[in-house]
Write a protein that holds these residues in place. Structure first.
Motif, mmCIF file in Angstrom:
data_model
loop_
_atom_site.group_PDB
_atom_site.id
_atom_site.type_symbol
_atom_site.label_atom_id
_atom_site.label_comp_id
_atom_site.label_asym_id
_atom_site.label_seq_id
_atom_site.Cartn_x
_atom_site.Cartn_y
_atom_site.Cartn_z
ATOM 1 N N GLU A 200 0.923 11.763 -9.323
ATOM 2 C CA GLU A 200 2.220 12.165 -8.972
ATOM 3 C C GLU A 200 2.503 12.225 -7.472
ATOM 4 O OE1 GLU A 200 3.940 15.784 -10.843
ATOM 5 O OE2 GLU A 200 3.341 15.058 -12.976
ATOM 6 N N HIS A 201 1.753 12.908 -6.628
ATOM 7 C CA HIS A 201 2.000 12.765 -5.108
ATOM 8 C C HIS A 201 1.841 11.500 -4.706
ATOM 9 C CE1 HIS A 201 2.453 14.497 -1.064
ATOM 10 N NE2 HIS A 201 1.097 14.064 -0.892
ATOM 11 N N HIS A 202 0.872 10.738 -5.126
ATOM 12 C CA HIS A 202 0.411 9.466 -4.746
ATOM 13 C C HIS A 202 1.652 8.373 -5.061
ATOM 14 C CE1 HIS A 202 -1.482 5.355 -4.259
ATOM 15 N NE2 HIS A 202 -2.294 5.932 -3.729
ATOM 16 N N ALA A 203 2.093 8.515 -6.240
ATOM 17 C CA ALA A 203 3.274 7.907 -6.454
ATOM 18 C C ALA A 203 4.566 8.201 -5.926
ATOM 19 C CB ALA A 203 3.598 7.854 -7.994
ATOM 20 N N GLY B 285 5.893 3.016 0.862
ATOM 21 C CA GLY B 285 5.623 1.699 0.313
ATOM 22 C C GLY B 285 4.174 1.995 -0.233
ATOM 23 N N ALA B 286 3.678 0.942 -1.088
ATOM 24 C CA ALA B 286 2.157 1.168 -1.616
ATOM 25 C C ALA B 286 1.246 0.798 -0.355
ATOM 26 C CB ALA B 286 2.025 0.414 -2.960
ATOM 27 N N ALA B 287 1.755 -0.286 0.284
ATOM 28 C CA ALA B 287 0.572 -0.892 1.320
ATOM 29 C C ALA B 287 0.249 0.168 2.216
ATOM 30 C CB ALA B 287 1.236 -2.065 1.886
ATOM 31 N N GLU B 288 1.634 0.993 2.510
ATOM 32 C CA GLU B 288 1.257 1.805 3.701
ATOM 33 C C GLU B 288 0.670 3.126 3.465
ATOM 34 O OE1 GLU B 288 1.919 4.081 7.374
ATOM 35 O OE2 GLU B 288 1.809 1.962 6.839
ATOM 36 N N VAL B 289 0.742 3.486 2.102
ATOM 37 C CA VAL B 289 -0.109 4.456 1.573
ATOM 38 C C VAL B 289 -1.509 4.222 1.380
ATOM 39 C CG1 VAL B 289 -0.477 5.876 -0.793
ATOM 40 C CG2 VAL B 289 1.977 5.468 0.136
ATOM 41 N N ALA B 290 -1.880 3.135 1.058
ATOM 42 C CA ALA B 290 -3.073 2.401 1.061
ATOM 43 C C ALA B 290 -3.771 2.589 2.354
ATOM 44 C CB ALA B 290 -3.298 0.981 0.538
ATOM 45 N N ARG B 291 -3.052 2.045 3.428
ATOM 46 C CA ARG B 291 -3.568 2.244 4.758
ATOM 47 C C ARG B 291 -3.943 3.632 5.085
ATOM 48 N NH1 ARG B 291 -2.459 3.098 9.890
ATOM 49 N NH2 ARG B 291 -0.437 3.903 9.440
ATOM 50 N N SER C 103 -14.527 -1.131 0.570
ATOM 51 C CA SER C 103 -15.021 -0.155 -0.324
ATOM 52 C C SER C 103 -13.649 0.711 -0.498
ATOM 53 C CB SER C 103 -15.948 0.843 0.568
ATOM 54 O OG SER C 103 -16.308 1.899 -0.441
ATOM 55 N N GLU C 104 -13.701 1.356 -1.899
ATOM 56 C CA GLU C 104 -12.357 1.994 -2.196
ATOM 57 C C GLU C 104 -12.524 3.475 -1.371
ATOM 58 O OE1 GLU C 104 -9.716 1.218 -3.966
ATOM 59 O OE2 GLU C 104 -10.506 -0.671 -3.962
ATOM 60 N N PRO C 105 -11.549 3.707 -1.055
ATOM 61 C CA PRO C 105 -11.473 5.085 -0.363
ATOM 62 C C PRO C 105 -11.391 6.263 -1.322
ATOM 63 C CG PRO C 105 -9.153 4.401 -0.271
ATOM 64 C CD PRO C 105 -10.195 3.068 -0.766
ATOM 65 N N ALA C 106 -11.133 7.359 -0.906
ATOM 66 C CA ALA C 106 -11.499 8.592 -1.834
ATOM 67 C C ALA C 106 -10.329 8.593 -3.006
ATOM 68 C CB ALA C 106 -11.107 10.000 -1.243
ATOM 69 N N ALA C 107 -10.621 8.804 -4.168
ATOM 70 C CA ALA C 107 -9.531 8.615 -5.229
ATOM 71 C C ALA C 107 -8.366 9.422 -5.283
ATOM 72 C CB ALA C 107 -10.692 8.493 -6.586
ATOM 73 N N CYS C 108 -7.632 9.339 -4.366
ATOM 74 C CA CYS C 108 -6.347 10.215 -4.150
ATOM 75 C C CYS C 108 -5.508 9.902 -5.481
ATOM 76 C CB CYS C 108 -5.681 10.107 -2.848
ATOM 77 S SG CYS C 108 -6.796 10.447 -1.562
ATOM 78 N N ALA C 109 -5.367 8.805 -5.896
ATOM 79 C CA ALA C 109 -4.363 8.256 -6.883
ATOM 80 C C ALA C 109 -4.648 8.950 -8.019
ATOM 81 C CB ALA C 109 -4.279 6.920 -6.962
#
Length: 819
Positions: free
Chosen positions: A648-651, A658-664, A637-643
């Protein structure tokens, strides 16, 4: 095989159906299955051939073959494997009971009929599905024993078996739950279920999806333990309550002056003098002042702990800790704690370290936990008295199987005394008399204190005996092994009840023959219990597998069961005995006690039914939250739609770590917020529960109001939780190439612990919820009940039972007076 005439069984089955009793006696279907199993001809196979045939069946199951179609082959092969690996060939009646277990029924087999072996055949058949089988046991001792004992048969067939016990680490639990067959207590499996739903990393979970479970001692787990919530807690800042000072102040209060105890109600209340003396001892302001409400509540709880909870009856002190004693088993109740302030109050009373209570992270009653298995079966020796409850709550039909050999035990009528002293004197005389003949004697007592008092009385008479209670549980195996020897006297709490095999003569055929000639094991009960099933389990230690034996209960009108429910006062006036040293000869007295016991059982059934109604909605909410959390944990399931909310903050964070760590981190953050909201929701439910009974005084139905309030609370909990995740995500920063959630106070608990609540914290209100006749109770009494919510379930049940018995007695007295 002593199965009885099939046509008489058919008549009983027809009567049961017409009477609406969910019990099966007609075994003709099982006899036909026995013929198919015998036709397999497994006895003539070599070991290699037997194992090869089993592997063929295993491949067929993996290819989608129906397990029902494979049953004759697999049961025949498994029975032969038991004979070769264990030296135990299943009797026909055991095979029939095993068929019933596979079909999802509840098998009633008499004590001593080998239920441990019965479970092997359906466990093997259902393990072929490759999704695991759980055998739920009543305690760790049985889980270890049965997995070890039956393990040789499983391994002979190439199946893996393991046991989960309290002190097993995470890696050990993962390995045990991945075995083909896992033996585990219902409590430990429940704790692991709750722990898995606090994990934020899928590698930290230990259980796989549930498939099929066999519940051993089913009436104990599914009925006696059904109302007990399993709880997992984490650390939290506790309000500063000086428990030791309050315990010292309460200890100085004088009974009859500062507080009054109602022995029948099992309640205690401060008097005006008590309030004044407590205020003086604590040097605080008026206790009724709102600023001191926590202190006042703590005083009430400390008074309850000091006066009503007894050392060596309700708990023992061992190793600097308070250990609760299970009323049904007489054993130390592992990880069990009293809720909401009672536990620290008892710890302060006994001068041991006060352990933190923490915040509840998750809880589930056993009543709901066992229903998580898609396929459930059970076995016990005492199912019929609770057959309606098994059907109503679990969808289980009870099937009664005859003993392999006719039962030769003689159950003597109760011996009743007017007071406890006379009973204890008669007990000591009887035990000394029987021991002198060489017969072994097992004495079942109601508490640790009673077992040790009887031990001292026998020691004074120079009668050698051994004591088995919660203090001596480490010596259990040794004591039980000797309990069937000539002249042995074993005094035990209910520890020597369920699952305990007392072998007459210790396995020596000559000794067994000698003791059989003397009458076999003599079982004495020193108290009637609230459930006849517990009494029957004690009786069942004698007369196993066709051995002779006898049982008898010695009871007094001062016993806890009698005094707690005021039964002695309900005996008809013409039959109330005067105080005397000898036994009461009037059979009406024993009959009234037995009738009161049945009414008490019925009341407990109504309380469990009410608990079910109140907890069903909470369980639905738990299922939805846990399903959402499991999807997050597995990445389904997708987490909350932070991106999308803050690209900008997500990027920026993605470039830094790293994108993988942000997703975790985003996934973990979503779970932590959901966990916190669920924990807050559980705390709110407890607050609602504590006062919901007051709705009756406003003319509203408490159940309807409870459901309405928790539905509203759940909607509030789920509203905006994703927005909270997005807001928290916006405050995250990268430091040194990593994101630290703890800087925002967002972290899982550094430590957790598990425990069982000894009784539902709002249990004392069930009578007001199920008995409309209570509407006349004053509001002052209702508010007093709020302060005294920790009083045990026996209080509520006692009130209802006394009303029921009192109304019946009044009618009988009226008939007597007008006759």
């Amino acid at each position: 095989m002593a199965a009885g005439h099939p046509w008489s069984a058919a008549l009983r089955a027809r009567y049961s159906r017409l009477a609406g009793i969910p019990v099966e006696y007609d075994l003709r279907h099982y006899h036909r299955q026995i013929e198919r199993i015998a036709a397999v001809g497994a006895r003539g196979l070599s070991d290699t051939q037997l194992k090869s045939r089993f592997e063929v069946a295993r491949r067929e199951a993996a290819s989608g073959a129906a397990l029902d179609a494979l049953l004759p082959e697999v049961f025949a092969l498994t029975g032969e494997a038991c004979a070769r690996a264990l030296g135990m060939r299943p009797f026909d009646v055991q095979v029939m009971a095993a068929i019933a277990l596979h079909q999802g029924r509840l098998a009633q087999l008499a004590t001593g009929e080998g239920k441990t072996l019965v479970a092997v055949m359906p466990a093997v058949l259902n393990a072929l599905a490759g999704r695991g089988v759980h055998v739920l046991t009543a305690n760790d001792y049985l889980a270890r024993r049965d997995a070890t004992w039956m393990g040789a048969a499983y391994r002979f067939l190439g199946l893996s078996v393991a046991a989960v016990t309290e002190h097993l680490d995470r890696a050990g639990r993962q390995a045990a739950y991945s075995a083909d067959i896992t033996y585990v207590t219902a409590k430990e499996a429940g704790f692991d279920f709750l722990r898995d739903h606090t994990a934020t990393d899928s590698s930290h979970t230990v259980q796989r999806q549930f498939h099929y479970a066999i519940v051993d001692e089913a009436d104990f787990i599914l009925i006696d333990e059904a109302r007990v919530p399993l709880v997992i807690a984490g650390e939290t800042a506790a309000p500063p309550i000086p428990h030791q000072r309050i315990a010292a102040a309460v200890r100085r209060l004088a009974p009859g002056v500062d507080y009054r105890v109602d022995e029948h109600e099992r309640n205690v209340a401060l008097t005006d003098a008590g309030f004044r003396h407590a205020q003086s001892a604590l040097r605080c302001g008026p206790l009724h002042d709102g600023a001191h409400h926590l202190t006042l509540a703590a005083i009430h709880v400390a008074l309850h702990a000091e006066v009503l909870l007894k050392r060596d009856r309700d708990y023992i002190v061992r190793g600097g800790c308070i250990e609760l004693v299970d009323e049904f088993t007489g054993r130390v109740a592992d990880k069990r704690r009293w809720p909401h302030g009672i536990q620290p109050a008892v710890e302060a009373k006994e001068g041991v370290d006060i352990r933190p209570e923490g915040v509840v992270l998750g809880s589930i009653p056993i009543q709901h936990f066992v229903r998580l298995w898609p396929r459930l079966a059970g076995m016990t020796a005492t199912a019929v008295p609770a057959a309606a409850e098994f059907r109503e709550f679990y969808g289980l039909t009870t099937v009664v199987f005859p003993p392999n050999r006719p039962c030769r035990r003689v159950d003597e009528p109760d011996v009743v005394f007017t007071h406890r002293g006379a009973k204890m004197h008669a007990l000591a005389d009887e035990i000394a008399r029987v021991q002198a003949t060489g017969r072994p004697v097992l004495v079942g007592t109601a508490s640790v204190a009673e077992s040790e008092a009887l031990f001292r009385a026998l020691r004074d008479r120079r009668v050698k005996c051994r004591v088995l209670n919660a203090r001596h549980d480490a010596r259990e195996a040794v004591i039980i092994a000797r309990a069937g020897m000539p002249g042995a006297v074993t005094i035990s709490t209910n520890m020597a009840g369920r699952g305990t095999d007392i072998v007459l003569g210790g396995g020596d055929p000559l000794l067994r023959a000698r003791l059989s000639a003397l009458g076999g094991l003599y079982v004495i009960g020193t108290n009637r219990h609230e459930s006849r099933r517990v009494d029957d389990q004690l009786r069942g230690r004698a007369g196993r597998q066709g051995d002779p034996g006898s049982s008898r209960f010695f009871i007094s009108l001062e016993d806890d069961l009698i005094s707690r429910y005021g039964v002695a006062g309900l005996i008809p006036r013409a039959h109330r005995p005067a105080r005397q040293d000898g036994p009461v000869a009037d059979p009406v007295v024993a009959r009234e006690i037995a009738r009161a016991q049945r009414i008490i059982e019925g009341q407990h059934f109504e309380i469990r039914r009410t608990l079910w109604r109140y907890s069903a909605m909470v369980d639905e909410q738990r299922a939805r939250v846990y399903a959402r959390r499991k999807e997050l944990l597995r990445g389904e399931s997708e987490p909350a739609a932070c991106a999308e909310a803050d690209p900008e903050h997500h990027a920026s964070l993605s470039r830094a770590v790293g994108a993988a760590e942000v997703a975790r981190v985003e996934n973990r953050l979503t779970m932590l917020v959901l966990d916190r909201r669920w924990s807050d929701h559980l705390r709110l439910i407890e607050d609602i529960r504590e006062g919901i009974h007051l709705q009756r005084y406003g003319g509203r139905d408490p159940l309807t109001e409870f459901q309405r309030q928790i539905i509203d609370a759940y909607a509030s909990m789920m509203e905006g939780w994703r927005d909270e995740v997005v807001d928290a995500f916006g405050r995250l920063r990268s430091e040194g190439g990593r994101i630290d959630l703890e800087r925002l106070g967002l972290r899982g608990p550094a430590s957790t612990w598990t425990y069982l609540v000894n009784d539902n914290p709002f249990a004392s209100f069930w009578v007001s919820l199920i008995a409309p006749g209570n509407a006349g109770t004053s509001m002052a009494a209702a508010l007093l009940a709020v302060m005294y919510w920790p009083v045990s379930l026996a209080v509520a049940a006692g009130m209802f039972v006394r009303r029921a018995l009192g109304r019946r007695r009044a009618r009988e007295d009226d008939r007597t007076d007008t006759g």
